[in-house]
Design a protein around this motif. Structure first.
Motif, mmCIF file in Angstrom:
data_model
loop_
_atom_site.group_PDB
_atom_site.id
_atom_site.type_symbol
_atom_site.label_atom_id
_atom_site.label_comp_id
_atom_site.label_asym_id
_atom_site.label_seq_id
_atom_site.Cartn_x
_atom_site.Cartn_y
_atom_site.Cartn_z
ATOM 1 N N GLY A 1 11.037 12.921 39.699
ATOM 2 C CA GLY A 1 11.119 13.062 41.152
ATOM 3 C C GLY A 1 12.389 13.703 41.641
ATOM 4 N N HIS A 2 13.336 14.008 40.747
ATOM 5 C CA HIS A 2 14.608 14.574 41.170
ATOM 6 C C HIS A 2 14.491 16.079 41.378
ATOM 7 C CE1 HIS A 2 18.921 15.450 41.266
ATOM 8 N NE2 HIS A 2 19.090 14.169 41.514
ATOM 9 N N ASP A 3 15.337 16.590 42.290
ATOM 10 C CA ASP A 3 15.325 18.021 42.601
ATOM 11 C C ASP A 3 15.671 18.885 41.390
ATOM 12 O OD1 ASP A 3 14.704 17.407 45.198
ATOM 13 O OD2 ASP A 3 16.781 17.412 45.883
ATOM 14 N N ALA A 4 16.410 18.328 40.421
ATOM 15 C CA ALA A 4 16.810 19.119 39.257
ATOM 16 C C ALA A 4 15.623 19.485 38.374
ATOM 17 C CB ALA A 4 17.852 18.358 38.431
ATOM 18 N N PHE A 5 14.492 18.791 38.547
ATOM 19 C CA PHE A 5 13.320 19.070 37.730
ATOM 20 C C PHE A 5 12.181 19.636 38.574
ATOM 21 C CE2 PHE A 5 15.766 15.913 35.432
ATOM 22 C CZ PHE A 5 15.768 16.424 34.147
ATOM 23 N N ALA A 6 12.539 20.255 39.686
ATOM 24 C CA ALA A 6 11.536 20.932 40.501
ATOM 25 C C ALA A 6 11.034 22.180 39.775
ATOM 26 C CB ALA A 6 12.117 21.287 41.866
ATOM 27 N N HIS A 7 10.062 22.841 40.396
ATOM 28 C CA HIS A 7 9.384 23.952 39.725
ATOM 29 C C HIS A 7 10.336 25.097 39.393
ATOM 30 C CE1 HIS A 7 6.423 26.866 38.579
ATOM 31 N NE2 HIS A 7 6.658 27.635 39.621
ATOM 32 N N HIS A 8 11.210 25.451 40.296
ATOM 33 C CA HIS A 8 12.115 26.580 40.073
ATOM 34 C C HIS A 8 13.469 26.136 39.518
ATOM 35 C CE1 HIS A 8 9.453 29.532 41.860
ATOM 36 N NE2 HIS A 8 9.252 28.721 42.878
ATOM 37 N N SER A 9 13.574 24.907 39.084
ATOM 38 C CA SER A 9 14.803 24.413 38.472
ATOM 39 C C SER A 9 14.553 24.209 36.971
ATOM 40 C CB SER A 9 15.242 23.123 39.153
ATOM 41 O OG SER A 9 16.508 22.712 38.676
ATOM 42 N N LEU A 10 14.967 23.080 36.409
ATOM 43 C CA LEU A 10 14.735 22.836 34.989
ATOM 44 C C LEU A 10 13.251 22.766 34.667
ATOM 45 C CD1 LEU A 10 17.515 20.188 34.226
ATOM 46 C CD2 LEU A 10 17.533 22.636 33.740
ATOM 47 N N GLY A 11 12.459 22.224 35.580
ATOM 48 C CA GLY A 11 11.013 22.236 35.436
ATOM 49 C C GLY A 11 10.466 21.161 34.510
ATOM 50 N N SER A 12 9.145 21.186 34.362
ATOM 51 C CA SER A 12 8.459 20.164 33.574
ATOM 52 C C SER A 12 8.708 20.329 32.076
ATOM 53 C CB SER A 12 6.954 20.218 33.848
ATOM 54 O OG SER A 12 6.678 20.012 35.214
ATOM 55 N N SER A 13 8.961 21.558 31.627
ATOM 56 C CA SER A 13 9.219 21.753 30.202
ATOM 57 C C SER A 13 10.485 21.017 29.767
ATOM 58 C CB SER A 13 9.339 23.242 29.887
ATOM 59 O OG SER A 13 10.374 23.838 30.663
ATOM 60 N N ALA A 14 11.498 20.982 30.632
ATOM 61 C CA ALA A 14 12.706 20.226 30.303
ATOM 62 C C ALA A 14 12.409 18.733 30.229
ATOM 63 C CB ALA A 14 13.790 20.507 31.343
ATOM 64 N N LEU A 15 11.525 18.261 31.086
ATOM 65 C CA LEU A 15 11.171 16.840 31.060
ATOM 66 C C LEU A 15 10.537 16.448 29.726
ATOM 67 C CD1 LEU A 15 9.697 16.220 34.626
ATOM 68 C CD2 LEU A 15 11.723 15.149 33.661
ATOM 69 N N VAL A 16 9.552 17.229 29.265
ATOM 70 C CA VAL A 16 8.856 16.848 28.040
ATOM 71 C C VAL A 16 9.775 16.996 26.826
ATOM 72 C CG1 VAL A 16 6.564 17.318 28.960
ATOM 73 C CG2 VAL A 16 7.846 19.163 27.864
ATOM 74 N N ILE A 17 10.669 17.963 26.827
ATOM 75 C CA ILE A 17 11.591 18.115 25.697
ATOM 76 C C ILE A 17 12.599 16.977 25.681
ATOM 77 C CG2 ILE A 17 13.494 19.542 24.849
ATOM 78 C CD1 ILE A 17 11.848 21.980 25.388
ATOM 79 N N ILE A 18 13.105 16.586 26.851
ATOM 80 C CA ILE A 18 13.995 15.421 26.909
ATOM 81 C C ILE A 18 13.260 14.176 26.429
ATOM 82 C CG2 ILE A 18 15.199 13.880 28.501
ATOM 83 C CD1 ILE A 18 16.044 16.312 30.100
ATOM 84 N N GLY A 19 11.974 14.028 26.866
ATOM 85 C CA GLY A 19 11.196 12.882 26.411
ATOM 86 C C GLY A 19 10.957 12.893 24.916
ATOM 87 N N ALA A 20 10.741 14.073 24.329
ATOM 88 C CA ALA A 20 10.525 14.158 22.888
ATOM 89 C C ALA A 20 11.808 13.852 22.112
ATOM 90 C CB ALA A 20 10.000 15.542 22.527
ATOM 91 N N LEU A 21 12.940 14.387 22.574
ATOM 92 C CA LEU A 21 14.210 14.117 21.896
ATOM 93 C C LEU A 21 14.659 12.679 22.086
ATOM 94 C CD1 LEU A 21 16.184 17.402 22.669
ATOM 95 C CD2 LEU A 21 15.097 16.731 20.524
ATOM 96 N N ARG A 22 14.198 12.056 23.164
ATOM 97 C CA ARG A 22 14.526 10.641 23.388
ATOM 98 C C ARG A 22 13.851 9.758 22.340
ATOM 99 N NH1 ARG A 22 17.317 6.288 24.205
ATOM 100 N NH2 ARG A 22 15.998 4.535 24.802
#
Length: 444
Positions: A232-253
């Motif tokens: 829900g943070h602005d840093a992961f909006a569509h034109h920012s880090l985006g959803s791909s950063a979320l899933v990679i962070i989740g995988a590395l976690r």
């Protein structure tokens, strides 16, 4: 007589009772004929709503209504399980979370669907079971996406795949009623979860070792809890880090020190997306790489720890890094706040429209006669004054003084316009009006 304001609530209550009876019959192994016999029995109290439809609109409409309710009940029974306790509900949610985390969510649309589904899982965990309530605006704010994007993934990914089903459309201040399902995992060649925009690149050549674990992998491995807190943070909006950063962070976690080839499978991203996203995260100090392996930077996520074996202590844990600065760098700062402000304005406008509509609903007068309360409805604006009545059900035009050929007086004193293109009976017109009003309120 019944208050007009209460008739819609009585109909909705009757429909819920009918649907509950249909689900019970379906779960007990009954048939639609048995359900029809049960609902149309004159002494069965639960069939009052169906018998009212038969009396008002005819036997054919009542039978059609029973068939539709039976189809929905059969579908619900086939995709749900009976929960006998809250402990069973939490076990179902835990199993569903594991299934979500091991399902490959390919493409931009698939990753967006993951965010929306994770938002509904948050609501379900608060509600204590797969059955929960949430509005589209509330879900969009939780997932950090727009309502337009939300509806696209509803219709193209989550509902067709059986992950989510809307049991009841919200109205007024009540959100929609949703149920989380088991979902299906797409197989090889399934394009339902692909991005809207397809790549024009040539397919990989296995002889050259390209995409050693391509997007045909059947399992993934991500931590959706971290995704649920950050999406829900602005840093992961569509034109920012985006959803791909979320899933990679989740995988590395879940599993640190992964190579790009391993991330292609665990995060369900292409090799190009993995390289591009990892370098972007490395520029912000969120990941480190040693040789060919990548891992989250030490204390990259405050409250989540640096080890995958540590449990998440509190859902309110904040990232250690300045996500606001990242959002400002990409120009997405304030997107969530603007979205919430827009939704608040839309809610206010909708509630104001409902309030204005309710003012036109006059309440009935209550008279006490012989110890009984008798409801006398107040005059309606569309009721015909007695001086307009003409013998034969026609309406007298007050301007010309002649009978208006296209207008008739209904049996309840209402004004009806009958044209050559519409030869339906009054009961059919009343039923069509009620259905149209229900659809309009559902859309609103």
């Amino acid at each position: 007589m019944v208050l007009r304001a209460d008739r819609q609530g009585a109909a909705e209550h009757g429909h819920r009772i009918t649907a509950a009876i249909a689900c019970h019959v379906a779960r007990a192994g009954g048939t639609v004929d048995q359900l029809t016999q049960l609902l149309l029995h004159p002494e069965h109290e639960g069939g009052r709503h169906t018998r009212h439809i038969a009396l008002r609109s005819g036997q054919a409409r009542a039978l059609g209504y029973i068939r539709r309710v039976w189809a929905n009940a059969s579908d619900a029974i086939s995709t749900t399980i009976a929960l006998s306790s809250r402990h069973d509900a939490y076990e179902v949610l835990a199993s569903l979370r594991d299934r979500i985390e091991t399902t490959p969510w390919r493409g931009e649309r698939g990753r967006t669907a993951l965010r929306v589904l994770r938002a509904h899982l948050n609501f379900a965990e608060i509600a204590g079971g797969p059955l929960h309530h949430a509005s589209e605006r509330q879900t969009a704010e939780e997932a950090g996406v727009s309502r337009t994007t939300l509806r696209v993934v509803y219709e193209t990914v989550l509902r067709p795949r059986g992950w989510l089903r809307r049991l009841r459309v919200g109205h007024g201040r009540e959100g929609s009623t949703w149920y989380l399902g088991e979902g299906t995992i797409p197989g090889h060649g399934d394009h339902a979860l692909l991005s809207r925009f397809r790549s024009t690149q040539f397919p990989p050549d296995p002889a050259l070792g390209e995409w050693t674990t391509p997007e045909t992998a059947t399992t993934a491995d991500i931590d959706s809890t971290v995704i649920g807190h950050l999406m829900g943070h602005d840093a992961f909006a569509h034109h920012s880090l985006g959803s791909s950063a979320l899933v990679i962070i989740g995988a590395l976690r879940v599993r640190p020190a992964q190579t790009v080839g391993e991330l292609v499978g665990s995060a369900s991203v292409s090799r190009a997306t993995a390289y591009r996203t990892l370098h972007r995260l490395a520029d912000h100090g969120l990941v480190d790489h040693s040789g060919e392996t990548w891992a989250l930077a030490p204390r990259a996520l405050e409250g989540f720890g640096a080890s995958a074996s540590e449990a998440v202590p509190y859902p309110t844990a904040r990232p250690a890094h300045d996500w606001d600065a990242i959002a400002r760098q990409y120009g997405t700062a304030g997107v969530a706040a603007r979205r919430k402000a827009l939704h608040a304005a839309e809610r206010a406008a909708y509630r104001e429209a409902l309030e204005q509509l309710s003012k036109h609903r006059s309440k009935a007068v209550v008279l006490v006669r012989d110890g009984r309360q008798v409801l006398v409805p107040a005059p309606r604006p569309d009721e015909i004054p007695s001086e307009w009545h003409v013998h034969g059900g026609c309406v007298l035009d007050p301007v010309t003084g002649r009978a208006a050929p296209d207008w008739r007086i209904a049996t309840d004193g209402r004004l009806l316009l009958i044209t050559a293109a519409d030869q339906r009976s009054y009961d059919e017109l009343a039923a069509a009006h009620a259905e149209a009003l229900s659809e309009w309120e559902s859309v609103a």
